[in-house]
Design an enzyme around this catalytic site. Structure first.
Site, short mmCIF file in Angstrom:
data_model
loop_
_atom_site.label_atom_id
_atom_site.label_comp_id
_atom_site.label_asym_id
_atom_site.label_seq_id
_atom_site.Cartn_x
_atom_site.Cartn_y
_atom_site.Cartn_z
N HIS A 89 -55.60 -32.84 -16.10
CA HIS A 89 -55.77 -31.59 -15.37
C HIS A 89 -56.09 -30.50 -16.40
O HIS A 89 -55.21 -29.79 -16.87
CB HIS A 89 -54.48 -31.26 -14.60
CG HIS A 89 -54.64 -30.13 -13.63
ND1 HIS A 89 -53.59 -29.33 -13.24
CD2 HIS A 89 -55.72 -29.67 -12.95
CE1 HIS A 89 -54.02 -28.44 -12.38
NE2 HIS A 89 -55.30 -28.61 -12.19
N LYS B 52 -56.59 -20.63 -18.93
CA LYS B 52 -57.40 -21.85 -19.03
C LYS B 52 -58.87 -21.59 -18.69
O LYS B 52 -59.77 -21.99 -19.43
CB LYS B 52 -56.83 -22.93 -18.11
CG LYS B 52 -57.59 -24.25 -18.15
CD LYS B 52 -56.96 -25.29 -17.23
CE LYS B 52 -57.12 -24.91 -15.78
NZ LYS B 52 -56.76 -26.02 -14.86
N THR B 53 -59.10 -20.92 -17.56
CA THR B 53 -60.48 -20.64 -17.14
C THR B 53 -61.15 -19.66 -18.07
O THR B 53 -62.29 -19.84 -18.51
CB THR B 53 -60.50 -20.11 -15.69
OG1 THR B 53 -59.93 -21.09 -14.83
CG2 THR B 53 -61.92 -19.81 -15.25
N ARG C 7 -60.69 -18.34 -2.90
CA ARG C 7 -61.39 -19.35 -3.70
C ARG C 7 -62.89 -19.28 -3.50
O ARG C 7 -63.38 -18.90 -2.44
CB ARG C 7 -60.92 -20.75 -3.30
CG ARG C 7 -59.47 -21.05 -3.63
CD ARG C 7 -59.32 -21.49 -5.06
NE ARG C 7 -57.94 -21.84 -5.40
CZ ARG C 7 -57.58 -22.48 -6.49
NH1 ARG C 7 -58.50 -22.88 -7.36
NH2 ARG C 7 -56.32 -22.73 -6.75
N LYS D 174 -57.89 -32.37 -4.23
CA LYS D 174 -56.70 -32.83 -4.94
C LYS D 174 -56.24 -34.20 -4.44
O LYS D 174 -55.55 -34.93 -5.17
CB LYS D 174 -55.57 -31.80 -4.82
CG LYS D 174 -55.84 -30.51 -5.60
CD LYS D 174 -56.17 -30.79 -7.07
CE LYS D 174 -56.35 -29.50 -7.86
NZ LYS D 174 -56.78 -29.76 -9.26
N ASP E 100 -61.70 -28.21 -14.42
CA ASP E 100 -60.41 -28.53 -13.80
C ASP E 100 -59.93 -29.97 -13.98
O ASP E 100 -58.76 -30.19 -14.24
CB ASP E 100 -60.47 -28.20 -12.31
CG ASP E 100 -59.11 -28.13 -11.66
OD1 ASP E 100 -58.16 -27.65 -12.30
OD2 ASP E 100 -58.98 -28.56 -10.51
N SER F 178 -51.26 -21.99 -14.13
CA SER F 178 -51.82 -20.74 -13.65
C SER F 178 -51.34 -19.56 -14.49
O SER F 178 -50.15 -19.44 -14.79
CB SER F 178 -51.42 -20.52 -12.19
OG SER F 178 -51.93 -19.32 -11.68
N ARG G 297 -52.53 -25.78 -0.56
CA ARG G 297 -52.05 -27.13 -0.31
C ARG G 297 -50.62 -27.11 0.24
O ARG G 297 -49.88 -26.16 0.03
CB ARG G 297 -52.09 -27.95 -1.60
CG ARG G 297 -53.48 -28.29 -2.10
CD ARG G 297 -53.41 -29.07 -3.41
NE ARG G 297 -52.71 -28.34 -4.45
CZ ARG G 297 -51.46 -28.54 -4.81
NH1 ARG G 297 -50.74 -29.49 -4.22
NH2 ARG G 297 -50.90 -27.83 -5.77
#
Length: 538
Positions: free
Chosen positions: A223, A245-246, A325, A203, A260, A241, A62
């Site tokens: 988020h 979390k994942t 990704r 986003k 997410d 990051s 982004r």
């Protein structure tokens, strides 16, 4: 000019009424057709697993400095204007919209009707227009796919116009450079030009929901990832990051609600998306088997590289970007829950990678502490994560996603506080997945086995009746015992050989929290401010 509309499912949306007079319009195509069209156009290739691999070009992430919001009667007094939410005028938007639709007049485009938000009462009806089939595949995978019946009754609410080939002229069009994203809440349109990075669409809609849901429905947008146990107990995982979390939300014994973006309505947590946009740098079957297995036919891989003379993806290759990704539908995860809706959360986990080795590996937060740490959104980057970082560096991102917040961060924190007040049985935990026994370079990273044990203990209720002690500086409540975890680890000061060095480092970290929070003090309540850490032990 002959205008043809080709599609697996027809649409009620008339693009001509929007000024879009493209020569060929492909409506709502399936993933196999979009994949084949991409290959035919020479815009991608297949991996050995059947995934479609594409290159997003100049932009592999982004561009937040080139994202604008139209400042008008709807937004003027509601948006938290500044470096994150950059204003632009209605004139700039109108000029670029007209130029973009004119640019499309003789082009082949791909259009899709989809939803953002799994909850039927709060979802947005979104029509997306792309100039490549693979960008439309991304939307097919990431947004929620209407049923045939829903498609037959679909009425557009928001429009995303993504035209990477069109660049603005900054001197004439009022942008910073050729690429831009402009959100217009009055017209309900997102314009994306000059960038093929698909995450701008995802986003962009997330930012829209972050404005509309609190503003219109008193729903907390988040988020975070979310999963659900067999008894219907929902857990939320917030984290920047590198915090886990994942990894920690992917649990074979629990159903994945989403990885997410979610909303917390009255009695329900719901996913905003119909898919996952997973980072896949250094992906392996050992570390993340669910994501690895999702790399197959129908999945879109962005900016990956192959092993020499093969179509086998080298997930360790960073030659294009570290931000590689994979975009795939959520049902590619075996234990995903569909529809992606659960009840109120039972446990909320704020994940932080504290490279200073100060915060406890798990601690219970009061409502006020939860609001304070939610606004703070703390983690730390360590050497090797970015060029130039040789010592741990603090990172604060309000609500664990500051760049996506159109409203002031305290608005979201107050909403969280209201939820915690109303649903008093919800427990909030601060989990340090970073260092223990010393800071980065001296101590060691927290054992993932212990972190999982603590999270599972919290979800089972095993920490409900144990003894708690307040942290001397941060005031968070440390459990003094946890099944499967040595007692010593639960008290970080005890893991340091030099206790005085720990105390000084704790005060230094506390000062960083306080300094960061100064930007929010004028709008923060007394209750939130009361949860700040101490900067002196006297």
């Amino acid at each position: 000019m002959i205008r043809r509309e080709i599609g697996a499912l027809n649409s009620n949306v008339n693009l001509k009424e929007l000024g879009i007079l493209a020569e060929h319009i492909h409506w709502n195509l399936d993933s196999a057709t979009l994949t084949q069209q991409t290959l035919t156009l020479g815009q991608g290739s297949l991996s050995d697993k059947g995934a479609l691999c594409v290159n997003t070009g100049k932009f592999t992430g982004r561009s937040p400095k080139d994202k604008f919001i139209v400042k008008d009667a709807v937004t003027s007094n509601t948006i938290d204007w500044g470096d994150i939410n950059i204003p632009t005028s209605e004139e700039v938007y109108n000029r670029l919209y007209d130029k973009m639709v004119k640019f499309l007049s003789d082009k082949e485009i791909w259009a899709r009707d989809c939803y953002a938000g799994a909850h039927p009462d709060y979802r947005l009806r979104v029509t997306v227009v792309n100039t490549t089939p693979w960008a439309n595949l991304f939307c097919h995978n990431l947004f929620i796919r209407p049923t045939t019946e829903e498609q037959n009754n679909f009425e557009k609410e928001w429009l995303i116009l993504q035209v990477p080939e069109f660049e603005a002229d900054p001197a004439v069009d009022g942008t910073r450079q050729g690429n831009f994203t402009i959100v217009n809440f009055s017209k309900k349109v997102i314009l994306i030009g000059g960038s093929a990075y698909t995450g701008e669409m995802k986003k962009g809609i997330f930012s829209v929901l972050n404005f509309l849901l609190p503003h219109e429905h008193h729903i907390l947008p988040m988020h975070c990832s979310a999963n659900e146990g067999e008894k219907g107990d929902v857990s939320l995982f917030f984290g920047l990051s590198g915090t886990g979390k994942t990894t920690l939300s992917a649990d074979a014994d629990r159903h994945l609600i989403g990885d997410d973006e979610h909303g917390w309505a009255e009695g329900a947590v719901f996913n905003f998306e119909g898919g996952c946009y997973a980072k896949c740098i250094d992906l392996s079957i050992e570390k993340e088997p669910e994501i690895y297995a999702a790399i197959k036919e129908g999945t879109l891989l962005e900016n990956v590289a192959f092993f020499p003379d093969s179509n086998k993806v080298d997930f360790s290759d960073k030659s294009i970007t570290e931000n590689t990704r994979a975009a795939y539908p959520i049902h590619y995860i075996p234990n995903a829950k569909e529809p992606s809706i659960g009840g109120n959360p039972k446990n909320i986990f704020f994940l932080t990678c504290d490279a200073f080795g100060i915060l406890p590996p798990i601690s219970r937060l009061t409502k006020e502490q939860a609001m304070y740490h939610f606004i703070s959104g703390y983690t730390a980057k360590v050497a090797g994560t970015e060029v130039g970082i040789i010592e741990p560096q603090t990172t604060f991102s309000a609500c664990f996603g500051k760049v996506f917040l159109p409203l002031h961060p305290t608005a979201y924190a107050e909403l969280l506080g209201e939820k915690l007040e109303k649903y008093a049985d919800v427990k909030v935990w601060l989990v340090n997945t970073g260092w223990t026994g010393g800071k980065y370079g001296e101590g060691k990273r927290m054992n993932l086995k212990y972190t999982r044990a603590m999270i599972h203990a919290a979800m089972r209720g095993d920490l409900d009746e144990v003894e708690y002690v307040a942290h001397d500086v941060f005031g968070v409540w440390k459990p003094q015992s946890c099944p499967g975890v040595p007692d010593l680890i639960l008290n970080p000061r005890n893991t340091w050989e030099d206790k005085e060095a720990y105390d000084q480092q704790a005060l230094a970290l506390a000062q960083l929290f306080v300094d960061n929070f100064k930007q929010y003090e004028d709008k923060a309540s007394t209750a939130i401010l009361s949860a700040a850490p101490k900067t002196s032990l006297l």
